[in-house]
Design a protein around this motif. Sequence first.
Motif, PDB file in Angstrom:
ATOM      1  N   PRO A 183      52.160 -40.820  -2.985  1.00  0.00           N
ATOM      2  CA  PRO A 183      51.654 -39.329  -2.548  1.00  0.00           C
ATOM      3  C   PRO A 183      50.520 -39.727  -3.274  1.00  0.00           C
ATOM      4  O   PRO A 183      50.021 -40.221  -4.347  1.00  0.00           O
ATOM      5  CB  PRO A 183      52.462 -39.224  -3.880  1.00  0.00           C
ATOM      6  CG  PRO A 183      53.645 -40.151  -4.192  1.00  0.00           C
ATOM      7  CD  PRO A 183      53.483 -41.405  -3.247  1.00  0.00           C
ATOM      8  N   ARG A 184      49.210 -38.817  -2.971  1.00  0.00           N
ATOM      9  CA  ARG A 184      48.274 -38.508  -3.001  1.00  0.00           C
ATOM     10  C   ARG A 184      47.864 -38.267  -4.498  1.00  0.00           C
ATOM     11  O   ARG A 184      47.303 -38.471  -5.059  1.00  0.00           O
ATOM     12  CB  ARG A 184      46.915 -37.778  -2.237  1.00  0.00           C
ATOM     13  CG  ARG A 184      47.475 -37.738  -0.811  1.00  0.00           C
ATOM     14  CD  ARG A 184      46.677 -36.680  -0.415  1.00  0.00           C
ATOM     15  NE  ARG A 184      46.346 -36.839   1.608  1.00  0.00           N
ATOM     16  CZ  ARG A 184      45.347 -37.540   2.067  1.00  0.00           C
ATOM     17  NH1 ARG A 184      44.869 -38.220   1.260  1.00  0.00           N
ATOM     18  NH2 ARG A 184      45.233 -38.120   2.901  1.00  0.00           N
ATOM     19  N   SER A 185      48.997 -37.931  -5.109  1.00  0.00           N
ATOM     20  CA  SER A 185      49.075 -37.462  -6.985  1.00  0.00           C
ATOM     21  C   SER A 185      48.852 -38.500  -7.413  1.00  0.00           C
ATOM     22  O   SER A 185      48.184 -39.069  -8.941  1.00  0.00           O
ATOM     23  CB  SER A 185      50.373 -36.808  -7.101  1.00  0.00           C
ATOM     24  OG  SER A 185      51.046 -37.735  -7.029  1.00  0.00           O
ATOM     25  N   LEU A 186      49.522 -40.059  -7.079  1.00  0.00           N
ATOM     26  CA  LEU A 186      49.221 -41.238  -7.958  1.00  0.00           C
ATOM     27  C   LEU A 186      48.219 -42.616  -7.383  1.00  0.00           C
ATOM     28  O   LEU A 186      48.112 -43.398  -7.463  1.00  0.00           O
ATOM     29  CB  LEU A 186      50.961 -41.941  -7.683  1.00  0.00           C
ATOM     30  CG  LEU A 186      52.426 -40.862  -8.253  1.00  0.00           C
ATOM     31  CD1 LEU A 186      53.449 -41.896  -7.945  1.00  0.00           C
ATOM     32  CD2 LEU A 186      52.014 -40.798  -9.467  1.00  0.00           C
ATOM     33  N   TRP A 187      47.271 -41.570  -6.368  1.00  0.00           N
ATOM     34  CA  TRP A 187      46.411 -42.881  -6.024  1.00  0.00           C
ATOM     35  C   TRP A 187      45.711 -43.277  -6.858  1.00  0.00           C
ATOM     36  O   TRP A 187      44.695 -44.106  -6.822  1.00  0.00           O
ATOM     37  CB  TRP A 187      45.722 -42.203  -4.589  1.00  0.00           C
ATOM     38  CG  TRP A 187      46.945 -42.108  -3.019  1.00  0.00           C
ATOM     39  CD1 TRP A 187      47.448 -41.974  -3.417  1.00  0.00           C
ATOM     40  CD2 TRP A 187      45.450 -41.776  -1.802  1.00  0.00           C
ATOM     41  NE1 TRP A 187      48.053 -42.201  -2.064  1.00  0.00           N
ATOM     42  CE2 TRP A 187      47.138 -41.298  -0.841  1.00  0.00           C
ATOM     43  CE3 TRP A 187      44.499 -41.968  -1.297  1.00  0.00           C
ATOM     44  CZ2 TRP A 187      46.687 -41.574   0.511  1.00  0.00           C
ATOM     45  CZ3 TRP A 187      44.287 -41.514   0.075  1.00  0.00           C
ATOM     46  CH2 TRP A 187      45.417 -41.228   0.012  1.00  0.00           C
ATOM     47  N   THR A 188      45.062 -42.424  -8.418  1.00  0.00           N
ATOM     48  CA  THR A 188      44.606 -42.932  -9.345  1.00  0.00           C
ATOM     49  C   THR A 188      45.230 -43.772  -9.930  1.00  0.00           C
ATOM     50  O   THR A 188      44.019 -44.688 -10.899  1.00  0.00           O
ATOM     51  CB  THR A 188      43.310 -41.575  -9.513  1.00  0.00           C
ATOM     52  OG1 THR A 188      45.018 -41.224 -10.057  1.00  0.00           O
ATOM     53  CG2 THR A 188      42.922 -40.583  -8.751  1.00  0.00           C
ATOM     54  N   GLU A 189      46.586 -43.780  -9.946  1.00  0.00           N
ATOM     55  CA  GLU A 189      46.828 -44.494 -10.941  1.00  0.00           C
ATOM     56  C   GLU A 189      47.136 -46.103 -10.538  1.00  0.00           C
ATOM     57  O   GLU A 189      47.071 -46.261  -9.219  1.00  0.00           O
ATOM     58  CB  GLU A 189      48.066 -44.201 -10.928  1.00  0.00           C
ATOM     59  CG  GLU A 189      48.296 -43.031 -11.471  1.00  0.00           C
ATOM     60  CD  GLU A 189      49.955 -42.357 -11.967  1.00  0.00           C
ATOM     61  OE1 GLU A 189      50.615 -43.231 -12.151  1.00  0.00           O
ATOM     62  OE2 GLU A 189      49.927 -41.289 -12.228  1.00  0.00           O
ATOM     63  N   PRO A 190      46.842 -47.408 -11.744  1.00  0.00           N
ATOM     64  CA  PRO A 190      46.929 -48.206 -11.216  1.00  0.00           C
ATOM     65  C   PRO A 190      48.370 -49.121 -10.380  1.00  0.00           C
ATOM     66  O   PRO A 190      48.949 -49.665 -11.852  1.00  0.00           O
ATOM     67  CB  PRO A 190      45.741 -49.085 -12.643  1.00  0.00           C
ATOM     68  CG  PRO A 190      46.564 -48.777 -13.957  1.00  0.00           C
ATOM     69  CD  PRO A 190      46.627 -47.288 -13.211  1.00  0.00           C
ATOM     70  N   ARG A 191      48.600 -48.787  -9.782  1.00  0.00           N
ATOM     71  CA  ARG A 191      50.135 -50.001  -8.759  1.00  0.00           C
ATOM     72  C   ARG A 191      50.136 -50.881  -7.857  1.00  0.00           C
ATOM     73  O   ARG A 191      50.430 -51.089  -7.629  1.00  0.00           O
ATOM     74  CB  ARG A 191      50.484 -48.466  -8.351  1.00  0.00           C
ATOM     75  CG  ARG A 191      50.781 -47.163  -8.993  1.00  0.00           C
ATOM     76  CD  ARG A 191      51.401 -46.119  -8.547  1.00  0.00           C
ATOM     77  NE  ARG A 191      52.239 -45.318  -9.634  1.00  0.00           N
ATOM     78  CZ  ARG A 191      52.495 -44.898 -10.315  1.00  0.00           C
ATOM     79  NH1 ARG A 191      54.001 -46.030  -9.872  1.00  0.00           N
ATOM     80  NH2 ARG A 191      53.206 -44.291 -11.031  1.00  0.00           N
ATOM     81  N   ILE A 192      48.605 -51.006  -7.332  1.00  0.00           N
ATOM     82  CA  ILE A 192      48.448 -51.806  -6.448  1.00  0.00           C
ATOM     83  C   ILE A 192      48.421 -53.485  -6.642  1.00  0.00           C
ATOM     84  O   ILE A 192      47.210 -53.675  -7.684  1.00  0.00           O
ATOM     85  CB  ILE A 192      47.161 -51.597  -5.398  1.00  0.00           C
ATOM     86  CG1 ILE A 192      47.637 -50.051  -5.137  1.00  0.00           C
ATOM     87  CG2 ILE A 192      47.160 -52.811  -4.056  1.00  0.00           C
ATOM     88  CD1 ILE A 192      49.059 -49.926  -4.348  1.00  0.00           C
ATOM     89  N   ASN A 193      49.043 -54.259  -6.573  1.00  0.00           N
ATOM     90  CA  ASN A 193      48.925 -55.403  -6.967  1.00  0.00           C
ATOM     91  C   ASN A 193      48.980 -56.341  -5.878  1.00  0.00           C
ATOM     92  O   ASN A 193      49.487 -56.221  -4.716  1.00  0.00           O
ATOM     93  CB  ASN A 193      50.559 -55.391  -7.676  1.00  0.00           C
ATOM     94  CG  ASN A 193      50.398 -54.825  -8.731  1.00  0.00           C
ATOM     95  OD1 ASN A 193      49.366 -54.865  -9.719  1.00  0.00           O
ATOM     96  ND2 ASN A 193      51.540 -54.115  -8.554  1.00  0.00           N
ATOM     97  N   SER A 194      48.440 -57.994  -6.526  1.00  0.00           N
ATOM     98  CA  SER A 194      48.752 -58.764  -5.015  1.00  0.00           C
ATOM     99  C   SER A 194      50.395 -58.838  -4.569  1.00  0.00           C
ATOM    100  O   SER A 194      51.036 -59.361  -5.005  1.00  0.00           O
ATOM    101  CB  SER A 194      47.933 -60.438  -5.892  1.00  0.00           C
ATOM    102  OG  SER A 194      46.671 -60.305  -5.740  1.00  0.00           O
ATOM    103  N   GLY A 195      49.827 -59.012  -3.195  1.00  0.00           N
ATOM    104  CA  GLY A 195      50.881 -59.498  -2.656  1.00  0.00           C
ATOM    105  C   GLY A 195      51.971 -57.776  -1.969  1.00  0.00           C
ATOM    106  O   GLY A 195      52.584 -58.683  -1.647  1.00  0.00           O
TER     107      GLY A 195
END
Length: 72
Positions: free
Chosen positions: A47-59
């Motif tokens: 959801p676009r509402s979460l795109w600014t939160e640090p959620r993407i990790n290696s793998g």
Amino acid sequence: MALELTVNGAQHSIDRPASGAPLIEVLDSLGYNPSLVVVEHNGLIAPRSLWTEPRINSGDNLEIVTIVGGGS
């Protein structure tokens, strides 16, 4: 350290921390216009509402679909 991702089936390395990168920054690093894409993150629509939160990790796995207008 770099963020190692699978994007649309291809491996990518991005100059970001290996954990906790916001999706909006990842999209920018990959050259996508965030207003013209839909993103699936590890099998779930992000959801676009979460795109600014640090959620993407290696793998992680991203499937990015670009919206194309036009037609007649």
